[in-house]
Write a protein that holds these residues in place. Structure first.
Motif, PDB file in Angstrom:
ATOM      1  N   ASP A  60      76.083  58.837 -71.890  1.00  0.00           N
ATOM      2  CA  ASP A  60      76.363  58.579 -70.480  1.00  0.00           C
ATOM      3  C   ASP A  60      77.267  59.698 -70.004  1.00  0.00           C
ATOM      4  O   ASP A  60      78.441  59.759 -70.383  1.00  0.00           O
TER       5      ASP A  60
ATOM      6  N   THR B  85      70.962  50.234 -80.240  1.00  0.00           N
ATOM      7  CA  THR B  85      71.478  49.999 -78.889  1.00  0.00           C
ATOM      8  C   THR B  85      70.388  50.016 -77.825  1.00  0.00           C
ATOM      9  O   THR B  85      69.285  50.512 -78.044  1.00  0.00           O
TER      10      THR B  85
ATOM     11  N   LEU C  16      70.612  49.884 -73.078  1.00  0.00           N
ATOM     12  CA  LEU C  16      71.517  49.883 -71.923  1.00  0.00           C
ATOM     13  C   LEU C  16      71.039  48.917 -70.855  1.00  0.00           C
ATOM     14  O   LEU C  16      69.835  48.699 -70.702  1.00  0.00           O
ATOM     15  N   THR C  17      71.992  48.389 -70.093  1.00  0.00           N
ATOM     16  CA  THR C  17      71.691  47.707 -68.843  1.00  0.00           C
ATOM     17  C   THR C  17      72.549  48.357 -67.759  1.00  0.00           C
ATOM     18  O   THR C  17      73.586  48.970 -68.040  1.00  0.00           O
ATOM     19  N   ALA C  18      72.089  48.243 -66.533  1.00  0.00           N
ATOM     20  CA  ALA C  18      72.819  48.781 -65.389  1.00  0.00           C
ATOM     21  C   ALA C  18      72.351  48.048 -64.147  1.00  0.00           C
ATOM     22  O   ALA C  18      71.326  47.354 -64.162  1.00  0.00           O
TER      23      ALA C  18
ATOM     24  N   GLY D 194      77.917  49.113 -63.357  1.00  0.00           N
ATOM     25  CA  GLY D 194      77.820  48.226 -64.508  1.00  0.00           C
ATOM     26  C   GLY D 194      76.999  48.763 -65.665  1.00  0.00           C
ATOM     27  O   GLY D 194      76.355  47.978 -66.367  1.00  0.00           O
ATOM     28  N   VAL D 195      77.010  50.075 -65.884  1.00  0.00           N
ATOM     29  CA  VAL D 195      76.278  50.628 -67.026  1.00  0.00           C
ATOM     30  C   VAL D 195      76.942  50.132 -68.307  1.00  0.00           C
ATOM     31  O   VAL D 195      78.140  50.311 -68.502  1.00  0.00           O
ATOM     32  N   GLU D 196      76.144  49.488 -69.148  1.00  0.00           N
ATOM     33  CA  GLU D 196      76.700  48.885 -70.364  1.00  0.00           C
ATOM     34  C   GLU D 196      75.804  49.170 -71.566  1.00  0.00           C
ATOM     35  O   GLU D 196      74.590  48.974 -71.502  1.00  0.00           O
TER      36      GLU D 196
ATOM     37  N   HIS E   1      74.643  48.014 -75.108  1.00  0.00           N
ATOM     38  CA  HIS E   1      74.575  46.776 -75.879  1.00  0.00           C
ATOM     39  C   HIS E   1      74.276  47.107 -77.328  1.00  0.00           C
ATOM     40  O   HIS E   1      73.295  47.803 -77.624  1.00  0.00           O
TER      41      HIS E   1
END
Length: 168
Positions: free
Chosen positions: A119, A145, A147-149, A158-160, A162
């Motif tokens: 990121d 992993t 990602l969600t956003a 809210g880029v995360e 997981h």
């Protein structure tokens, strides 16, 4: 708008199935983005059947059946942001500069290949680069992993990353 980002699923070579935690996220996302290296068409069929909207590209490990159904590079406008999806971006050194020059009209570039979550933002602040890693092959990373956003009012929020438990 909820986004689910994945790449490098490599099924059935690296794992037999997608992790249950990741599959549970698919119908909850407004858009699922896959940045290549599917390896089998069954994964594409599965995500097409479960996702509200799927955007994908082929990767270097994807053969003719996947290349016939997917582009090498995809571009799409989502919630006021211009997204691009590509599998490979070259070495980490200079990635932001190279990608900003190659994709001058994008706001966000989703890529894969390295299996390493990423990121970053280009030097001029214009282009956000995201790599979700791999949900099935962690390579030298401590975890598999994805990602969600969220896209809200023309902004990526809210880029995360997981982390997934190891499975086969």
């Amino acid at each position: 708008m909820r986004l689910l980002l994945m790449s490098d699923t490599h099924l059935p070579r690296r794992a037999k199935v997608l992790p249950p935690q990741l599959l549970a996220e698919v119908p909850r996302a407004d858009v699922v983005i896959h940045a290549g290296d599917w390896v089998d068409t069954a994964t594409l069929d599965l995500l097409e059947s479960r996702a509200q909207r799927l955007i994908g590209v082929y990767g270097n490990n994807d053969g003719p059946p996947l290349r016939a159904r997917l582009p090498e590079v995809a571009s799409v406008e989502l919630g006021g942001l211009r997204f691009g999806v590509v599998h490979e971006t070259g070495p980490a050194q200079g990635r932001e500069r190279r990608c900003a020059a190659r994709f001058p009209d994008l706001d966000v570039l989703v890529f894969g290949h390295s299996h390493i979550p990423w990121d970053s933002v280009s030097e001029d602040g214009r282009l956000r680069l995201l790599n979700p890693g791999s949900p099935t092959d962690r390579r030298r990373q401590p975890y598999c992993t994805y990602l969600t956003a969220d896209v809200e009012a023309g902004h990526l929020t809210g880029v995360e990353v997981h982390r997934l438990p190891r499975h086969r």
